[in-house]
Design a protein around this motif. Structure first.
Motif, PDB file in Angstrom:
ATOM      1  N   ILE A  53       0.951  -1.391  -0.243  1.00 41.35           N
ATOM      2  CA  ILE A  53       0.031   0.067   0.058  1.00 41.35           C
ATOM      3  C   ILE A  53       0.934   1.253   0.046  1.00 41.35           C
ATOM      4  CG2 ILE A  53      -0.042  -0.068   2.577  1.00 41.35           C
ATOM      5  CD1 ILE A  53      -3.330   1.259   2.021  1.00 41.35           C
ATOM      6  N   CYS A  54       0.384   2.209  -0.718  1.00 44.37           N
ATOM      7  CA  CYS A  54       1.344   3.405  -0.924  1.00 44.37           C
ATOM      8  C   CYS A  54       1.103   4.486   0.540  1.00 44.37           C
ATOM      9  CB  CYS A  54       0.822   4.391  -2.264  1.00 44.37           C
ATOM     10  SG  CYS A  54       0.976   3.495  -3.544  1.00 44.37           S
ATOM     11  N   ALA A  55       1.769   5.353   0.586  1.00 47.28           N
ATOM     12  CA  ALA A  55       1.907   6.155   1.763  1.00 47.28           C
ATOM     13  C   ALA A  55       0.625   7.189   1.602  1.00 47.28           C
ATOM     14  CB  ALA A  55       2.974   7.235   1.528  1.00 47.28           C
ATOM     15  N   GLU A  56       0.129   7.356   0.457  1.00 43.19           N
ATOM     16  CA  GLU A  56      -0.903   8.381   0.339  1.00 43.19           C
ATOM     17  C   GLU A  56      -1.953   7.767   1.026  1.00 43.19           C
ATOM     18  OE1 GLU A  56       1.457   7.721  -1.885  1.00 43.19           O
ATOM     19  OE2 GLU A  56       1.591   9.481  -3.269  1.00 43.19           O
ATOM     20  N   ARG A  57      -2.416   6.465   0.332  1.00 47.55           N
ATOM     21  CA  ARG A  57      -3.542   5.779   0.782  1.00 47.55           C
ATOM     22  C   ARG A  57      -3.676   5.347   2.384  1.00 47.55           C
ATOM     23  NH1 ARG A  57      -3.736   1.016  -2.742  1.00 47.55           N
ATOM     24  NH2 ARG A  57      -1.923   1.867  -3.541  1.00 47.55           N
ATOM     25  N   SER A  87       4.976  11.768  -6.840  1.00 46.28           N
ATOM     26  CA  SER A  87       3.867  12.080  -7.693  1.00 46.28           C
ATOM     27  C   SER A  87       2.828  10.892  -7.361  1.00 46.28           C
ATOM     28  CB  SER A  87       3.940  12.062  -9.239  1.00 46.28           C
ATOM     29  OG  SER A  87       2.716  12.142 -10.075  1.00 46.28           O
ATOM     30  N   PRO A  88       1.634  11.119  -6.743  1.00 44.48           N
ATOM     31  CA  PRO A  88       0.661   9.905  -6.483  1.00 44.48           C
ATOM     32  C   PRO A  88       0.621   9.121  -7.651  1.00 44.48           C
ATOM     33  CG  PRO A  88      -0.215  12.194  -5.542  1.00 44.48           C
ATOM     34  CD  PRO A  88       0.973  12.350  -6.454  1.00 44.48           C
ATOM     35  N   CYS A  89       0.560   7.745  -7.460  1.00 46.34           N
ATOM     36  CA  CYS A  89       0.249   6.762  -8.374  1.00 46.34           C
ATOM     37  C   CYS A  89      -1.239   6.791  -8.636  1.00 46.34           C
ATOM     38  CB  CYS A  89       0.267   5.245  -8.142  1.00 46.34           C
ATOM     39  SG  CYS A  89      -0.315   4.473  -6.879  1.00 46.34           S
ATOM     40  N   GLY A  90      -1.623   6.257  -9.783  1.00 41.98           N
ATOM     41  CA  GLY A  90      -3.133   6.228 -10.449  1.00 41.98           C
ATOM     42  C   GLY A  90      -4.101   5.911  -9.076  1.00 41.98           C
TER      43      GLY A  90
HETATM   44  N1  THU Z   1       4.653   4.513  -3.685  1.00 43.48           N
HETATM   45  C1  THU Z   1       3.961   5.567  -2.739  1.00 43.48           C
HETATM   46  O1  THU Z   1       3.831   5.254  -1.555  1.00 43.48           O
HETATM   47  N2  THU Z   1       3.432   6.664  -3.162  1.00 43.48           N
HETATM   48  C2  THU Z   1       3.532   6.998  -4.361  1.00 43.48           C
HETATM   49  O2  THU Z   1       3.091   7.952  -4.611  1.00 43.48           O
HETATM   50  C3  THU Z   1       4.246   6.362  -5.243  1.00 43.48           C
HETATM   51  C4  THU Z   1       4.890   4.824  -5.028  1.00 43.48           C
HETATM   52  C5  THU Z   1       5.380   3.552  -3.102  1.00 43.48           C
HETATM   53  C6  THU Z   1       4.690   1.987  -3.618  1.00 43.48           C
HETATM   54  C7  THU Z   1       5.907   1.064  -3.357  1.00 43.48           C
HETATM   55  O3  THU Z   1       5.897   0.759  -2.005  1.00 43.48           O
HETATM   56  C8  THU Z   1       6.955   2.203  -3.754  1.00 43.48           C
HETATM   57  O4  THU Z   1       6.647   3.479  -3.651  1.00 43.48           O
HETATM   58  C9  THU Z   1       7.942   2.089  -4.932  1.00 43.48           C
HETATM   59  O5  THU Z   1       6.768   1.984  -6.023  1.00 43.48           O
END
Ligand code: THU
Length: 134
Positions: A53-57, A87-90
């Motif tokens: 899971i990404c930081a933003e979520r 840059s936040p992912c899709g």
């Molecule tokens: N990732 C984030 O947490 N936020 C983003 O905006 C882009 C990608 C994380 C996902 C994964 O753990 C790592 O960065 C490499 O993609």
């Protein structure tokens, strides 16, 4: 409320909590609610990569679990160690669209302190939302 320099420090603090043993790419998020409450987010990776899971979520999920609701948020600041600000992912853009106001600022930073400012709607133009289901 516009960008304040401590947002960056807070996002950097959140970034320290990232669990990113696979990509080594640590991301921090600092989510501010309109009532002043704040939430840290960090990416949490998994050996089964798509389960990460990404930081933003992660910051948004923490806030929702605490009882915050769509529209309660004022801004999010994200930080990475990279040449260009994060840059936040899709997927994160879609979740931001679901839970945040279209005009909510998204502050993207990097370790050099560079700042890129955008909004939820700018990051996801013509985005799909619950309104489209009506
Ligand atoms: N990732 C984030 O947490 N936020 C983003 O905006 C882009 C990608 C994380 C996902 C994964 O753990 C790592 O960065 C490499 O993609």
């Amino acid at each position: 409320m516009s960008y304040q320099s401590h947002y960056f420090q807070e996002a950097r603090e959140a970034q320290k909590r990232a669990y990113a043993p696979y990509s080594k790419f640590k991301v921090g998020a600092y989510l501010k609610a309109k009532d002043g409450r704040t939430f840290y987010g960090a990416n949490v990776e998994n050996a089964a990569y798509p389960s990460s899971i990404c930081a933003e979520r992660s910051s948004l999920v923490a806030a929702i679990a605490e009882g915050y609701r769509p529209g309660d948020f004022e801004s999010i600041t994200v930080t990475v160690d990279a040449d260009k600000p994060s840059s936040p992912c899709g997927t994160c853009r879609q979740v931001l669209k679901e839970l945040c106001d279209d005009d909510m600022p998204v502050y993207m930073t990097n370790h050099k302190g560079e700042l890129l400012e955008s909004t939820v709607a700018e990051l996801l133009p013509h985005g799909f939302s619950g309104k489209d289901l009506e």
